[in-house]
Structure formats: structure tokens, C-alpha cells
Motif scaffolding. Structure first.
Motif, short mmCIF file in Angstrom:
data_model
loop_
_atom_site.label_atom_id
_atom_site.label_comp_id
_atom_site.label_asym_id
_atom_site.label_seq_id
_atom_site.Cartn_x
_atom_site.Cartn_y
_atom_site.Cartn_z
N VAL A 69 1.79 15.63 -9.98
CA VAL A 69 2.91 16.09 -9.16
C VAL A 69 3.55 17.32 -9.81
N ARG A 123 4.54 9.20 -2.18
CA ARG A 123 5.38 10.27 -1.63
C ARG A 123 5.66 9.96 -0.17
N MET A 147 3.97 18.11 -4.59
CA MET A 147 4.68 16.85 -4.53
C MET A 147 5.87 16.95 -5.46
#
Length: 83
Positions: free
Chosen positions: A7, A33, A81
Motif C-alpha cells: 500500500v 480496502r 491504496m
């Protein structure tokens, strides 16, 4: 190519970090997510280094999945993300 445990973290002004937890035994790497997250990642910097924590942004009922935000950068046309 998919990197399910990597991420990007942009919570520090002017810095974008990529965190790869694929070799970690920490259960936090399995947090999913979502476009409607119920948690976020925050950081602290102490004498032992940079640390990340998942913090609830609302009450999470027992048995409910913990999710963090997912964003797509349309200008760069790449997924990031945001944790």
C-alpha cells in the motif's frame, strides 16, 4: 501485476511511502480496502522509527470487517491504496 499486501501511505506531507507487508506476520496486512471504510491508518515517529496503526473512524460492530480507504489516482492512472 497484483501486490495485495503493498500500500502507498501519503499521510506525511510531501512524502509517499510504499509499505510491503507480504513478509510480515502481522494480521493488519489482511485489512481490506473499501470505498466506504470504517478505519484509517495513522503514523507516529518515535525513537524506534516510524510506526503505523489502524484506527477506527466509527464504531465497528463485533464481527464486522475492518476496512481502510482505497483511492485511484486518475491523473497518474495508477491505483494507490491510501492507508
Amino acid at each position: 501485476r497484483s501486490y495485495p499486501f503493498a500500500v502507498c501511505y501519503m499521510g506525511i506531507t510531501g512524502v509517499e511511502l510504499c509499505v510491503d507487508s507480504s513478509h510480515s506476520d502481522n494480521e493488519a496486512k489482511y485489512v481490506r480496502r473499501s470505498c466506504t471504510p470504517n478505519a484509517k491508518v495513522v503514523h507516529i515517529l518515535d525513537k524506534n522509527g516510524l510506526r503505523f496503526f489502524i484506527c477506527a473512524t466509527k464504531t465497528i460492530p463485533l464481527g464486522k470487517e475492518i476496512t481502510i480507504p482505497f483511492y485511484f489516482d486518475y491523473h497518474r492512472r495508477s491505483a494507490c491504496m491510501f492507508i
